[in-house]
Write an enzyme that holds these catalytic residues in place. Sequence first.
Site, PDB file in Angstrom:
ATOM      1  N   GLU A 179       0.845  -1.185   0.000  1.00 45.40           N
ATOM      2  CA  GLU A 179       0.000   0.000   0.000  1.00 45.40           C
ATOM      3  C   GLU A 179       0.888   1.246   0.000  1.00 45.40           C
ATOM      4  O   GLU A 179       1.835   1.293   0.787  1.00 45.40           O
ATOM      5  CB  GLU A 179      -0.910   0.034   1.228  1.00 45.40           C
ATOM      6  N   GLY A 229       2.900   1.147  11.154  1.00 39.63           N
ATOM      7  CA  GLY A 229       2.685   0.354  12.365  1.00 39.63           C
ATOM      8  C   GLY A 229       2.358  -1.090  12.014  1.00 39.63           C
ATOM      9  O   GLY A 229       2.879  -2.028  12.619  1.00 39.63           O
ATOM     10  N   ALA A 230       1.502  -1.262  11.011  1.00 39.51           N
ATOM     11  CA  ALA A 230       1.090  -2.593  10.595  1.00 39.51           C
ATOM     12  C   ALA A 230       0.364  -2.457   9.264  1.00 39.51           C
ATOM     13  O   ALA A 230      -0.016  -1.360   8.883  1.00 39.51           O
ATOM     14  CB  ALA A 230       0.148  -3.214  11.622  1.00 39.51           C
ATOM     15  N   ASN A 259      -2.859  -6.632   5.008  1.00 40.77           N
ATOM     16  CA  ASN A 259      -2.932  -7.596   3.899  1.00 40.77           C
ATOM     17  C   ASN A 259      -3.923  -8.707   4.240  1.00 40.77           C
ATOM     18  O   ASN A 259      -3.892  -9.269   5.330  1.00 40.77           O
ATOM     19  CB  ASN A 259      -1.564  -8.225   3.647  1.00 40.77           C
ATOM     20  N   GLU A 312      -6.222  -3.752  12.404  1.00 39.94           N
ATOM     21  CA  GLU A 312      -5.938  -4.494  11.170  1.00 39.94           C
ATOM     22  C   GLU A 312      -7.020  -5.528  10.882  1.00 39.94           C
ATOM     23  O   GLU A 312      -7.370  -5.762   9.734  1.00 39.94           O
ATOM     24  CB  GLU A 312      -4.563  -5.172  11.242  1.00 39.94           C
TER      25      GLU A 312
HETATM   26 ZN   LIG Z   1      -5.498   1.126   8.781  1.00 37.24          ZN
END
Ligand SMILES: [Zn+2]
Length: 1069
Positions: A283, A415-416, A419, A452
């Site tokens: 991304e 941060g994360a 996917n 997430e």
């Molecule tokens: Zn987000």
Amino acid sequence: MESFNNFRLFFLLGCLLLPGISSAGIEDMGFSLDRTYPAEIGDMNATVWCRASQPIQSRMCTMRVPGDFIITLDLESGAVSTGSTALEGYTAFTDQENRKCGIRIQSVVLEDLGQWECMIENAEAPNQIGFVNLLNNEMGFVKDVRLPRHVLPVSYNLSLIPFIIENNYTIDGNIRIESNIVEAENNCDDKCIVMHTRDTYIDEESVLVSMDGFKLTVSSVGYDKERDYLILYLEEPLTANLPLTISFHFISQLQDNLAGFYRSSYYDNLANVTKTIATTQFESTDARRAFPCFDEPDMKANFTIGLGRKKNMISLSNMPKSGLVELNEDYVMDMYETSVRMSTYLLAFIVSEFGNTFAPGHENFKIWAQEEKIPELEYAADIGPKIVEFYEELFDYKFPLEKMDMAAIPDFQSGAMENWGLITYRDTAILYNQEDFSQSSRLRVVTVVAHELAHQWFGNLVTMKWWNDLWLNEGFASYIEYLGADHVAPEMKLLDQILNFDVHDVFYLDSLPSSHSISVNIENPIFQENFDRISYGKGSVLIRMMENFLTKKTFRQGLANYFKAHAYSNAEQDDLWASLEDQAQEDGVLNQNMTVKQIMDTWTLQKGYPVLNVDFRDGNWEISQEKFNLNVEEKEKSEELWKIPISYRSLSENLSDTTVNFWLSEAAATIPANSTDYNETYIFNIGQMGYYRVNYSPENWNRLIKSYTDLPNLSRAQLVDDALNLARAGQLTYSIALELVSNIRSEMDYVTLGSAKNSLQFLMNMLAKDERFPGFQEYVRALLQDVYQQVSGSNSNEYMDVVTRSLVLDWACSLGIQDCIDTALIMIMYKVNPYFTAKLIVIMHIVNPDEKGEVYCTKILIMIMYSVNSDEKGWVHCTTIFIMIMYSVNPDEKGWVYCTGIKYGNEEDWDLAWDRLQKTNVLLEKSTLMTALGCTKDTALIDKYLERSIDPNSTIRTQDKRYVYLAIGDSSEADGSARMLTWLEDNWEKIKEFYGDTFVYNVKNMVLRYPEYSNTQESFDKLRLFLSTHRGELGSSAESVDQSLDKISANIRWRELFYEDIFTWVEGQ
Ligand SMILES: [Zn+2]
């Protein structure tokens, strides 16, 4: 994606040249990275550079300038010449390793704008060529980046073999794309196929295109580097409605730039070697770096992936494995099931030697990390499946994949990343254990995991059509994370803490002139300018407001309908409004003349937010709205209006009921009141569910001040934040605001204390340099005294007690409450003194939490921590005590204890803390020490810290430098932010060389805190001069420096108007 406070690598003007030598035997590959940067005529010291894979011999580096003549760079003398004529105003430069071929332009002129081509000759390898564009606003960044839509992908068959081999970090790839031809605009008469690629070598000989089973002739292969296009030109035109197959072989790069399919390494303490993994971050627009593709979020397709790996490694992707193919004696290829229909930016691949863990009964939900970190994954393994089950019920939609994997990545940009089916995390966002981590570490893990996982539905199942709607994606996940986290950690009371984390934080940013509306038009997503606090934080509070006015039931049912209607497809914000509107109609929760879209457009398309003015007059409530500006100078009336959901209650009513009872759409309105209202105290915007401030008449404020202790905690926190900020903006007198805040004397609530600390900090920063400051400090100390007494005596392990205690002790020590300082020093020093001449230094030196395994002894530890009584002293007198005392500083206490230790310690203490920072592998220890080192009052140590930050021998990872610069920036007693700016100016070239690609990002962090402590014309001028000197080099960060200037001018005006008021008020107490 979970941002790391806007962490984004902003690349410098420049390009990177890397030769690619693939295992497939292609050796003559010139390889380049192209970038476009803004530049204006008159910019000083703009640079253009390329970097080669090996040292460059001087004069082997040439550039073709935009005017199309070639210049030679003498990297030794710095001379730039065209043949024999020296060029004035240009200097050649290289870096320490001699790998950079760069040119510095003293002052940019029109002829410098355009495309530069960089050529590096090499005796042993092929010449390397790269491009970089310098463009001004009129020339424009490339904006028309959207792909033509006459070829739409349906499915990809993709095999990738990443070679994790030093000197050959390449990826060997084969791709076959099945697609549909449709009637759509293109500018090649249907004789081309356009897709994305970047940094990838296409084996042009291998390109095969067939339409409806018949081979088409590819006349040539073209590249549009500015748009990242790969263009296949065809002899025959494409025919609509026929199937099209495209296939070819390519080679891409496993770079170490945290983007695309990249490499990352870690030191394996168990095996005593450095290990490298290959992992992805796609991304927004980096899937195209890993493989050529149609890289736009609405060009969804099914993916069948094969990942090659060495036999001793494992691979992971979005889907479960379907088989294994033997490649040779060292390599195999894992085959994966065909994916659901999804966007390219959500694909993920990992090849590593990671191990995993999972909660009992949840072997389809594995958490991965390097072997030695596996015990720290248990918490995530426990909460992950529970949150998924909770969301399945909340969204009334089953998680559509058969498995979920989550992995801790050693080097990670944000941060994360969410996917689909393979979530990747920065280590601090997923690792946790009770011994080494604090409660705030656990908070971070639970909220990021919940964030997430929320994206698996909102973002992955239903995806935004285009990046314009990123705010919806991120705002939604940022709000739902509170619900998910609250489900598994109700003791954290996250639905209250949202006030501290999001509402009050965004209130500040969104009241500055430099704010922007959250719905923005994104033309070229490569710059990611909308991945910011406004998108995430304001998005979150608006969705919270919407859930409240629609009611939970309607909001959740509307969402469920939205997921069903748009699953595996794409949607825009209006589609969400429509689903919620339909449900609202059905449930009758909104009045007839207002739609969800009409309401939400006023909040998402305008920047800022309103303040609601409330007065009780002639038996009626007179209410009006105006835009809230923190800057007093911005008082001119704006025309903007919001549709404001208003809730109000008298204190005798139920204050936990947040139902809306009035909508204000106009500038002003009158609400008839009850006859009894004369004697009642009222509060508006219950629970601060609405994204607006409330200002009352002085009479009502005074009533609220008197009734303060009867109010629920969210109302108290709301009043404190509103009052101090209204006063700051000149809309309320400081005497009323400070009178209200005086109520915190008996405050024990975390959310309210956090709100008070945060809003009083502004006054602390502004007054700090005045000789009367100790008087103000004394006033705040007195406010905190009772609370301090209460919490410092508590040994409670309850979550809210622990975080409240940390907050209060941190605040008390920074205010100089002597008992607090003594306690901190005792915890690290005093208890050892009776036996040794030990000081903080000794402890810091000897006690190493990394060694705790060897010396762990619960009994002694507890005694030392709480109760070394005189009878036992002899017994605990042993060397091991040293090792344990430091460790016995509970993780939750480390923050304020270390900070106080450094603040009141000397240079030796500081050095030993630095030493520890270099050695420790414990994450919390690292981040706490990085912050604590900035707590010193000694300016010489601040200077030392700055120098150490660019010491090549330091073990601080580049991704963590942010902590260092923020700590220094906040070092108010050593004037850290101003010293850092001077240091940056004085060492500009050195720092720039050191950071390379991440220079601009780091500069941004170095300047970030400066405006918070600046309120003089002198400080303003200093920053303005800095900006005008370096604008050309700051690229996209120049904007954030502009915002800083906004903040300082607001502070200067504030100082002129209110400075004396504060001292007068404090002296009257
Ligand atoms: Zn987000």
